[in-house]
Design a protein around this motif. Structure first.
Motif, PDB file in Angstrom:
ATOM      1  N   LYS A  34      38.576  37.541  43.716  1.00  0.00           N
ATOM      2  CA  LYS A  34      38.005  38.624  42.918  1.00  0.00           C
ATOM      3  C   LYS A  34      39.048  39.738  42.845  1.00  0.00           C
ATOM      4  N   ILE A  35      39.494  40.043  41.651  1.00  0.00           N
ATOM      5  CA  ILE A  35      40.513  41.065  41.435  1.00  0.00           C
ATOM      6  C   ILE A  35      39.855  42.244  40.731  1.00  0.00           C
ATOM      7  N   TYR A  36      39.875  43.386  41.405  1.00  0.00           N
ATOM      8  CA  TYR A  36      39.200  44.590  40.918  1.00  0.00           C
ATOM      9  C   TYR A  36      40.093  45.403  39.996  1.00  0.00           C
ATOM     10  N   LYS A  37      39.448  46.159  39.128  1.00  0.00           N
ATOM     11  CA  LYS A  37      40.089  47.126  38.221  1.00  0.00           C
ATOM     12  C   LYS A  37      41.121  46.476  37.301  1.00  0.00           C
ATOM     13  N   GLN A  38      40.850  45.240  36.871  1.00  0.00           N
ATOM     14  CA  GLN A  38      41.706  44.544  35.917  1.00  0.00           C
ATOM     15  C   GLN A  38      40.826  43.847  34.886  1.00  0.00           C
ATOM     16  N   ASP A  39      41.445  43.329  33.834  1.00  0.00           N
ATOM     17  CA  ASP A  39      40.670  42.709  32.768  1.00  0.00           C
ATOM     18  C   ASP A  39      41.309  41.396  32.312  1.00  0.00           C
ATOM     19  N   HIS A  40      40.943  40.953  31.108  1.00  0.00           N
ATOM     20  CA  HIS A  40      41.393  39.668  30.566  1.00  0.00           C
ATOM     21  C   HIS A  40      42.915  39.553  30.487  1.00  0.00           C
ATOM     22  N   THR A  41      43.608  40.655  30.287  1.00  0.00           N
ATOM     23  CA  THR A  41      45.055  40.605  30.116  1.00  0.00           C
ATOM     24  C   THR A  41      45.734  39.981  31.328  1.00  0.00           C
ATOM     25  N   LEU A  42      45.493  40.556  32.482  1.00  0.00           N
ATOM     26  CA  LEU A  42      46.096  40.021  33.707  1.00  0.00           C
ATOM     27  C   LEU A  42      45.500  38.659  34.053  1.00  0.00           C
ATOM     28  N   ARG A  62      36.847  34.138  34.907  1.00  0.00           N
ATOM     29  CA  ARG A  62      35.745  34.637  34.103  1.00  0.00           C
ATOM     30  C   ARG A  62      35.528  36.099  34.437  1.00  0.00           C
ATOM     31  N   VAL A  63      35.079  36.823  33.451  1.00  0.00           N
ATOM     32  CA  VAL A  63      34.709  38.219  33.625  1.00  0.00           C
ATOM     33  C   VAL A  63      33.187  38.242  33.629  1.00  0.00           C
ATOM     34  N   PRO A  64      32.556  38.520  34.790  1.00  0.00           N
ATOM     35  CA  PRO A  64      31.105  38.424  34.877  1.00  0.00           C
ATOM     36  C   PRO A  64      30.362  39.313  33.877  1.00  0.00           C
ATOM     37  N   HIS A  65      30.847  40.525  33.677  1.00  0.00           N
ATOM     38  CA  HIS A  65      30.202  41.435  32.726  1.00  0.00           C
ATOM     39  C   HIS A  65      31.246  42.414  32.223  1.00  0.00           C
ATOM     40  N   PRO A  66      31.235  42.739  30.930  1.00  0.00           N
ATOM     41  CA  PRO A  66      32.276  43.617  30.392  1.00  0.00           C
ATOM     42  C   PRO A  66      32.258  45.038  30.964  1.00  0.00           C
ATOM     43  N   LEU A  67      31.142  45.461  31.514  1.00  0.00           N
ATOM     44  CA  LEU A  67      31.088  46.813  32.078  1.00  0.00           C
ATOM     45  C   LEU A  67      31.510  46.870  33.538  1.00  0.00           C
TER      46      LEU A  67
END
Length: 148
Positions: A34-42, A62-67
């Motif tokens: 689980k990588i915090y404070k990152q998004d799809h880019t990384l 996977r990104v569990p939720h966009p928020l």
């Protein structure tokens, strides 16, 4: 509004962990990271770099939720190395790739400085219409950003 400040999505607070490793007990040689404070880019870059390693059997995210500003990266290896070590190798390879890209980018812009305006290329956007000189468009006569 209920939306948090944008910097809260990418800046780790004091004492906040950036990565959490969850070993998988059901699948051999697998872990969820689980990588915090990152998004799809990384996430996508890491996934692609992991899949380039020969010891990786599966890599996906996977990104569990966009928020929620974190993603889950699932890695399964063939057993020759641990998933965390594979992630470290992929991260180092990704950093090297980005450094090489930055070097090539800077080199390309240094060529622009060497060439100078001796053979001024034709403006790809064409000339300005009559009556629209530098006073209407600012200091430059071009309608796009020129960083020279």
């Amino acid at each position: 509004m209920n939306q948090p400040n944008r910097h809260e999505w990418f800046v780790l607070e004091d004492g906040e962990k950036g990565v959490e490793v969850i070993e998988d007990t059901k699948i051999p040689n697998a872990a969820t990271i689980k990588i915090y404070k990152q998004d799809h880019t990384l996430a996508n870059m890491l996934r692609a770099q992991l899949l380039a390693l020969p010891c990786i059997l599966f890599a996906g995210y996977r990104v569990p939720h966009p928020l929620n500003p974190h993603f889950l990266l699932k890695i399964q290896t063939d057993g020759s190395i641990r998933p965390v070590e594979a992630l470290e190798q992929a991260g180092n390879a990704l950093l090297k790739l980005i450094a090489d890209l930055q070097m090539k980018f800077k080199a390309e812009f240094s060529y622009k400085d060497v060439e100078g305006d001796a053979a001024a290329p034709e403006d790809p956007y064409g000339a300005l219409p009559t009556g629209m000189g530098s006073s209407a468009w600012g200091a430059s006569s071009r309608d796009y950003a020129d960083y020279s």
